[in-house]
Each structure stands twice: as structure tokens, then as C-alpha cells.
Motif scaffolding. Structure first.
Motif, short mmCIF file in Angstrom:
data_model
loop_
_atom_site.label_atom_id
_atom_site.label_comp_id
_atom_site.label_asym_id
_atom_site.label_seq_id
_atom_site.Cartn_x
_atom_site.Cartn_y
_atom_site.Cartn_z
N TRP A 34 0.86 -1.17 0.00
CA TRP A 34 0.00 0.00 0.00
C TRP A 34 0.90 1.22 0.00
CZ3 TRP A 34 -1.07 -3.32 4.51
CH2 TRP A 34 -1.97 -4.36 4.20
N PRO A 35 0.73 2.14 -0.94
CA PRO A 35 1.65 3.29 -1.07
C PRO A 35 1.50 4.29 0.06
CG PRO A 35 -0.21 3.55 -2.54
CD PRO A 35 -0.33 2.17 -1.96
N VAL A 36 2.57 5.04 0.32
CA VAL A 36 2.50 6.11 1.31
C VAL A 36 1.43 7.10 0.89
CG1 VAL A 36 3.75 8.05 2.34
CG2 VAL A 36 4.93 5.87 1.94
N GLY A 37 0.56 7.44 1.82
CA GLY A 37 -0.55 8.32 1.52
C GLY A 37 -1.80 7.59 1.10
N GLY A 38 -1.64 6.29 0.75
CA GLY A 38 -2.79 5.50 0.33
C GLY A 38 -3.54 4.90 1.50
N ARG A 39 -4.77 4.52 1.26
CA ARG A 39 -5.60 3.93 2.30
C ARG A 39 -5.46 2.42 2.29
NH1 ARG A 39 -11.78 5.54 2.14
NH2 ARG A 39 -11.65 4.30 0.23
N ILE A 40 -5.32 1.83 3.46
CA ILE A 40 -5.24 0.38 3.55
C ILE A 40 -6.67 -0.19 3.57
CG2 ILE A 40 -3.09 0.58 4.83
CD1 ILE A 40 -4.60 -0.34 7.34
N PRO A 41 -6.82 -1.51 3.38
CA PRO A 41 -8.17 -2.10 3.43
C PRO A 41 -8.83 -1.84 4.78
CG PRO A 41 -6.61 -3.63 2.43
CD PRO A 41 -5.80 -2.48 2.97
N THR A 42 -10.14 -1.97 4.80
CA THR A 42 -10.89 -1.73 6.04
C THR A 42 -10.59 -2.81 7.07
OG1 THR A 42 -12.78 -3.05 5.32
CG2 THR A 42 -12.75 -0.71 4.68
N GLU A 43 -10.95 -2.53 8.32
CA GLU A 43 -10.76 -3.52 9.37
C GLU A 43 -11.47 -4.83 9.02
OE1 GLU A 43 -12.12 -2.00 13.07
OE2 GLU A 43 -10.54 -0.48 13.25
N HIS A 44 -12.67 -4.72 8.47
CA HIS A 44 -13.44 -5.91 8.10
C HIS A 44 -12.71 -6.72 7.03
CE1 HIS A 44 -16.88 -8.48 7.30
NE2 HIS A 44 -16.77 -8.19 6.00
N GLU A 45 -12.19 -6.04 6.01
CA GLU A 45 -11.47 -6.74 4.94
C GLU A 45 -10.21 -7.40 5.48
OE1 GLU A 45 -12.45 -4.19 0.93
OE2 GLU A 45 -11.13 -3.27 2.42
N LEU A 46 -9.45 -6.68 6.29
CA LEU A 46 -8.22 -7.25 6.84
C LEU A 46 -8.51 -8.43 7.75
CD1 LEU A 46 -6.24 -3.97 7.64
CD2 LEU A 46 -5.72 -5.64 5.85
N ALA A 47 -9.56 -8.31 8.56
CA ALA A 47 -9.93 -9.40 9.46
C ALA A 47 -10.25 -10.67 8.67
CB ALA A 47 -11.12 -8.99 10.32
N GLU A 48 -10.96 -10.52 7.55
CA GLU A 48 -11.31 -11.69 6.73
C GLU A 48 -10.06 -12.30 6.10
OE1 GLU A 48 -14.29 -10.70 3.86
OE2 GLU A 48 -15.92 -11.15 5.28
N ARG A 49 -9.18 -11.46 5.57
CA ARG A 49 -7.98 -11.96 4.90
C ARG A 49 -7.04 -12.67 5.88
NH1 ARG A 49 -6.19 -6.92 0.97
NH2 ARG A 49 -8.27 -6.47 0.14
N LEU A 50 -6.96 -12.12 7.10
CA LEU A 50 -6.04 -12.67 8.10
C LEU A 50 -6.66 -13.79 8.93
CD1 LEU A 50 -4.55 -9.27 9.26
CD2 LEU A 50 -3.26 -11.10 8.16
N GLY A 51 -7.96 -13.90 8.88
CA GLY A 51 -8.63 -14.92 9.67
C GLY A 51 -8.65 -14.62 11.15
N VAL A 52 -8.73 -13.34 11.49
CA VAL A 52 -8.78 -12.92 12.89
C VAL A 52 -9.97 -12.00 13.10
CG1 VAL A 52 -6.28 -13.09 13.16
CG2 VAL A 52 -7.29 -10.91 12.47
#
Length: 241
Positions: A31-49
Motif C-alpha cells: 500500500w503506497p505512502v498516503g494510500g488507504r489500507i483495506p478496512t478492518e473488516h477486509e483485513l480481518a477476513e484476509r487474516l482470519g482474525v
């Protein structure tokens, strides 16, 4: 593993593993500097947490200066490098490494200080040096000489801050803990050269003169002796192996 390199976290320490995976993705430039990372919901699904785990990991990385959360907008990348890991690397460095970086930072600071110093800057340098000289005069056999470390660091910090470059000052402050440990190690080793007040005074005089080349040369001269002594000690240690 998903297409962006994220994989389900294990069970050992969910928050720690989540922090590490997010840190790796940030360092890799996912994710580039200044860019937005995925939402908490998206990250939680990808990471399985759970989302709480992701939220805590983001909080830690935001505190570390890698992320920044904006109310109603999301979480954005502030930096792709973790200052804490940089500091850990500096703290693991040897005395020679620290002195070499000091030389790089302080010679440039001295050059700038010659151009930008104020009378207050010069007074601060001379005051720190006077306190150091008093301790040296009172402790001719080096007993208790470690007390000069703080005054010596105060002197060198005053030189850096006289450059009036906030970025340079912050880098030096960040580096200050290792500078302090380097000094303590040096003062504790009787093979290291003693502080020479005259070379410190020469640096102040050069800065006060307003000549940047003279100030840079004076600073290099001041640091040359301890760097040379460390080189000799390391060579002697290597020869004994």
C-alpha cells in the motif's frame, strides 16, 4: 495466502502476528505512502482474525508512525519503515558504527551551525564544556569520569541543535540513546582516549567564526581520535582470535 501476500494468522499471538504481517506488507510497499489500507473488516477476513485484533494491530502501527487513522475516512499509510526496528538496529550497532554515524551527522550539523548559530547556542555549548572540564579537573585518575558523559552528550547535542534543522535534530535525538551508550562504553575502557577539552573548544570557536568549512574540519578532528582508537582496539581483538 491471498493475492496481496496476507495469510491467516496462527494461534500463538494473534495481535503480534497480525502486526508483523501488516508491517511486512507496509515495508514491501503493498500500500503506497498516503494510500488507504483495506478496512478492518477486509483485513480481518484476509487474516482470519477478529476485527478487534486488527484494530489493536493498527493502533500499534499508528503509534509506531507507520499508519494514521482519520475519522470517517479510514486508515492511511504514513511510512513504509518502522522507526522502532531502525532504533533496534542502531542499538545493536558497535561503538565504531555509532561513532561513524556520529561523524556523519555532527560534521554536517557543525557546518550548518557555523551559518545559523545564535549567541544562545554558543553559550550553551561553552556551558556544557565548562561543566565537563570541571569534572575532568577534579577526577585526574578517571574515577567517576562517567559523569562527564551526560555533559559531553549535552555539548554535542547543542552543536547539532545550533544547525537549526528540525529534521537533523530529531534524527540525532532518536540516535541519542546509542550515542550515550557508546560514550559510556568508551569512558569505561581505559584504552580509549580521554576527552580533550581543547578540541571541543576549537569546534565552538570554529562555529562562532561563521566559517562552515572550518567548523566541519574541527568536528572531524574532534571525532577522529576516538574513531581511530576504536579501530585499533578492534584490530587488536581480531589479532588475538
Amino acid at each position: 495466502m491471498s493475492s496481496d501476500g496476507l495469510q491467516a494468522a496462527g494461534r500463538r499471538s494473534l495481535v503480534d502476528e497480525t502486526i508483523e504481517q501488516l508491517r511486512e506488507q507496509l515495508s514491501a510497499g503493498s500500500w503506497p505512502v498516503g494510500g488507504r489500507i483495506p478496512t478492518e473488516h477486509e483485513l480481518a477476513e484476509r487474516l482470519g482474525v477478529g476485527r478487534n485484533t486488527v484494530r489493536e494491530a493498527i493502533r500499534v502501527l499508528a503509534h509506531a508512525g507507520m499508519l494514521v487513522s482519520r475519522q470517517g475516512e479510514g486508515t492511511f499509510v504514513r511510512s513504509t519503515s518502522d522507526p522502532a526496528s531502525v532504533l533496534r538496529g542502531v542499538q545493536r550497532s558497535g561503538v565504531r558504527d555509532v561513532l561513524e554515524v556520529r561523524a556523519a551527522l555532527e560534521t554536517e550539523a557543525a557546518r550548518l551551525a557555523a551559518l545559523r548559530h545564535t549567541p544562545e547556542d554558543i553559550a550553551r555549548m561553552r556551558a556544557a564544556l565548562a561543566r565537563e572540564a570541571e569534572i575532568i579537573a577534579a577526577e585526574p585518575d578517571r574515577t567517576g569520569r562517567e559523569a562527564t558523559v551526560e555533559h559531553d552528550l549535552e555539548f554535542h547535542t547543542a552543536v547539532v541543535e545550533a544547525a537549526h534543522n528540525p529534521a537533523l535534530t530529531e534524527v540525532y535525538r532518536y540516535f541519542g540513546a546509542s550515542v550515550r551508550e557508546s560514550m559510556r562504553a568508551s569512558f569505561g575502557d581505559h584504552e580509549m582516549p580521554e576527552v580533550v577539552v581543547a578540541t571541543h573548544q576549537a569546534l565552538v570557536d570554529a562555529i562562532e567564526s561563521g566559517d562552515p568549512e572550518l567548523a566541519e574540519a574541527a568536528c572531524r578532528s574532534l571525532l577522529a581520535e576516538p574513531i581511530g582508537a576504536v579501530e585499533q582496539l578492534l584490530a587488536a581483538i581480531a589479532a588475538r582470535k
